[in-house]
Design an enzyme around this catalytic site. Sequence first.
Site, PDB file in Angstrom:
ATOM      1  N   LYS A  84      22.203  22.707  14.891  1.00  0.00           N
ATOM      2  CA  LYS A  84      23.525  22.817  14.261  1.00  0.00           C
ATOM      3  C   LYS A  84      23.491  22.229  12.852  1.00  0.00           C
ATOM      4  O   LYS A  84      24.026  22.805  11.908  1.00  0.00           O
ATOM      5  CB  LYS A  84      24.571  22.081  15.111  1.00  0.00           C
ATOM      6  CG  LYS A  84      25.034  22.897  16.310  1.00  0.00           C
ATOM      7  CD  LYS A  84      25.721  22.039  17.350  1.00  0.00           C
ATOM      8  CE  LYS A  84      25.949  22.855  18.617  1.00  0.00           C
ATOM      9  NZ  LYS A  84      26.304  22.052  19.781  1.00  0.00           N
ATOM     10  N   GLN A  88      29.863  17.281  21.737  1.00  0.00           N
ATOM     11  CA  GLN A  88      28.730  17.840  22.466  1.00  0.00           C
ATOM     12  C   GLN A  88      28.842  17.532  23.962  1.00  0.00           C
ATOM     13  O   GLN A  88      29.106  16.400  24.353  1.00  0.00           O
ATOM     14  CB  GLN A  88      27.421  17.264  21.896  1.00  0.00           C
ATOM     15  CG  GLN A  88      26.170  17.843  22.501  1.00  0.00           C
ATOM     16  CD  GLN A  88      25.971  19.322  22.210  1.00  0.00           C
ATOM     17  OE1 GLN A  88      26.215  19.772  21.096  1.00  0.00           O
ATOM     18  NE2 GLN A  88      25.560  20.078  23.201  1.00  0.00           N
ATOM     19  N   ASP A 118      34.875  24.672  19.314  1.00  0.00           N
ATOM     20  CA  ASP A 118      34.219  25.208  20.507  1.00  0.00           C
ATOM     21  C   ASP A 118      35.156  26.093  21.323  1.00  0.00           C
ATOM     22  O   ASP A 118      34.715  26.805  22.217  1.00  0.00           O
ATOM     23  CB  ASP A 118      33.750  24.059  21.416  1.00  0.00           C
ATOM     24  CG  ASP A 118      32.287  23.716  21.202  1.00  0.00           C
ATOM     25  OD1 ASP A 118      31.495  24.646  20.992  1.00  0.00           O
ATOM     26  OD2 ASP A 118      31.955  22.523  21.258  1.00  0.00           O
TER      27      ASP A 118
HETATM   28  N1  GUN Z   1      26.667  22.072  25.543  1.00  0.00           N
HETATM   29  C1  GUN Z   1      26.042  23.230  25.822  1.00  0.00           C
HETATM   30  N2  GUN Z   1      26.555  24.231  25.078  1.00  0.00           N
HETATM   31  C2  GUN Z   1      27.515  23.685  24.322  1.00  0.00           C
HETATM   32  C3  GUN Z   1      28.401  24.222  23.348  1.00  0.00           C
HETATM   33  O1  GUN Z   1      28.426  25.402  23.021  1.00  0.00           O
HETATM   34  N3  GUN Z   1      29.245  23.318  22.792  1.00  0.00           N
HETATM   35  C4  GUN Z   1      29.261  22.016  23.137  1.00  0.00           C
HETATM   36  N4  GUN Z   1      30.152  21.228  22.547  1.00  0.00           N
HETATM   37  N5  GUN Z   1      28.461  21.489  24.022  1.00  0.00           N
HETATM   38  C5  GUN Z   1      27.593  22.330  24.618  1.00  0.00           C
END
Ligand code: GUN
Length: 276
Positions: A44, A88, A111
Amino acid sequence: MAQKVLAEVKTGVTALRDRTGATPTLAVVLVGDFPASRIYIATKKKMAAEVGIASRDFLYPGGLSQPDLLALLRRLNADPAVHGILLQLPLPQECDEDEAIEAIAPLKDVDGFHPTNLGHLLAGTPTVIPCTPAGVMEILDHYGVELKGAEAVVVGRSRIVGKPLAQLLLARHATVTMCHTRTRDLAAHTRRAEVLCVAAGRPQVITGEMVREGAVVVDVGINRLESGKLVGDVEFDLVSKCARAITPVPGGVGPMTVAMLMKNTLQAARRHLGAV
Ligand code: GUN
């Protein structure tokens, strides 16, 4: 495909900066020490830098109490220089994931996991679309996969992928079946699928004989075997012999997820800056 999305975001970021003087900014919150999360966050960061999005990290590998986490999220909600917040997942067991997600301001929830945003998706008035399902839809559209009236089967019912993806497919007039760990005869369902999306989180659960000839297979899973090899939820070698098309792991859905996160962050910044 991910590079194409990133190039579009980069152009959008430059245009927004020229118009408003502001740089889209994403706050990334990581609590606990999960190796997979560290990899996600590194990707990211790299992609954010590539498109000109500023990334502010709040990393607590040793953990953070629930009250402190909620206080941090409230602080980020109130900070006008932060346009998007990424919490996350997973969180350590001692944290309350639902409560933390609900503490994020829906307009900063890049998200799309906040109940308000998921509710909008269900209502047919989508706001922020979760990144992985959004990436899957981009892939299907890019390759011109017909969804109207198609038999679509989604394996996995998570908030992150399965549930929102099923809604997106439904909105495009697919006939959607959702399968999960308690499904009695998984193969009976997957064999009917013209479009098979697998987000089970279990290495290679979908084998060759579970897939219909000519199906389009999207593999959302990413698992590390004891040998160190990264594999999806689909047995690629065998399934690719009968599928019309299949996404690889790694290098399929994963990069699209992060590209869509950048797109959602730009969108959030535009909204906050009144530039929509
Ligand atoms: N953990 C696994 N995939 C994701 C995602 O797309 N966003 C977040 N925040 N955590 C994750």
